[in-house]
Design an enzyme around this catalytic site. Structure first.
Site, PDB file in Angstrom:
ATOM      1  CB  SER A  15     -30.818 -10.143  25.188  1.00  0.00           C
ATOM      2  OG  SER A  15     -29.906 -10.084  24.101  1.00  0.00           O
ATOM      3  CE1 TYR A 150     -19.005  -4.660  17.784  1.00  0.00           C
ATOM      4  CE2 TYR A 150     -17.704  -2.922  18.810  1.00  0.00           C
ATOM      5  CZ  TYR A 150     -18.929  -3.503  18.533  1.00  0.00           C
ATOM      6  OH  TYR A 150     -20.080  -2.932  19.008  1.00  0.00           O
TER       7      TYR A 150
END
Length: 234
Positions: A15, A150
């Site tokens: 994806s 992150y």
């Protein structure tokens, strides 16, 4: 490098950026293995774009050596490019961060990426040639609210990229990092569905184009780091 007839491994290739990058390489004549965790989705995408599927969860650290060997076997034992694209993110603020947040993000974005690269580099060194593209983020350069987990993982990827550049140049191995700003993909979406193209956000096409362009430079030179931003994100 010459893209036609090259052999490429792209993690997280079912994806978003990974899929579009694989598609662009295949259109230029490359043989591409894509990895993913969803078997049905992986097979459908591989059939759609002409890639070779490899079911592989990079956060399963105990499977790294086996999966690296499987990827190389699918590419007939030779590889020109490793693109470390697989990545996840969670965005708790300080005070809300859990051990599970840290472990899940680092297992994919840092630990799995490192161990897979380490295995593939053995072949690169034997060949005395190879290319590594790490997909970083604008969060590799600057933190943000909710970015403790992150951004820190992407800072780690940037630091490793610089270390590998220093270690691997003498083996004719080019190591680059591509840092996109926000891209309209399925990343961070709870349902993992692709987001619609947005006029004020980058799409996967821009990042794939950047990756291909980095690699198409003649082998005598390489781009250490490339930052890609939307022209007008407002």
């Amino acid at each position: 490098m010459e893209i036609n007839n090259s052999r490429i491994l792209i993690t997280g290739g079912s994806s978003g950026i990974g899929k579009e990058t694989a598609k662009q390489f295949i259109q230029k004549g490359a043989q591409v293995v894509i990895t993913g965790r969803d078997e049905n989705k992986l097979k459908l995408v591989a059939t759609e774009i002409g890639a070779i599927p490899l079911l592989f969860d990079i956060s399963d650290l105990n499977s790294i050596n086996e999966m690296a060997a499987a990827a190389l076997a699918l590419l007939d034992g030779k590889i020109d490019v490793l693109i470390n694209n697989a990545g996840i993110g969670v965005f708790p603020k300080l005070g809300e961060i859990t051990v599970e947040d840290l472990q899940s993000v680092y297992a994919t974005n840092v630990f799995g990426l490192t161990l897979l690269t380490q295995e593939i580099v053995k072949t690169f060194k034997t060949q005395n040639y190879g290319n590594i593209i790490n997909i970083g983020s604008s969060a590799s350069l600057k933190g943000f609210v909710g970015g403790s987990v992150y951004a820190a993982s992407k800072f780690a990827v940037r630091g490793m990229t610089q270390s590998w550049q220093a270690e691997l140049r003498k083996f004719n191995i080019r190591v680059s990092i591509v840092n996109p700003s926000e891209v309209a993909t399925a990343f961070a979406a709870e349902d993992r569905k692709e987001r619609e193209e947005m006029p004020n956000k980058l799409g996967s096409e821009e990042i794939a184009h950047s990756i291909v362009s980095v690699l198409e430079m003649r082998d005598k030179g390489f781009i250490q780091e490339l930052n890609v931003w939307a022209t007008n994100p407002f």
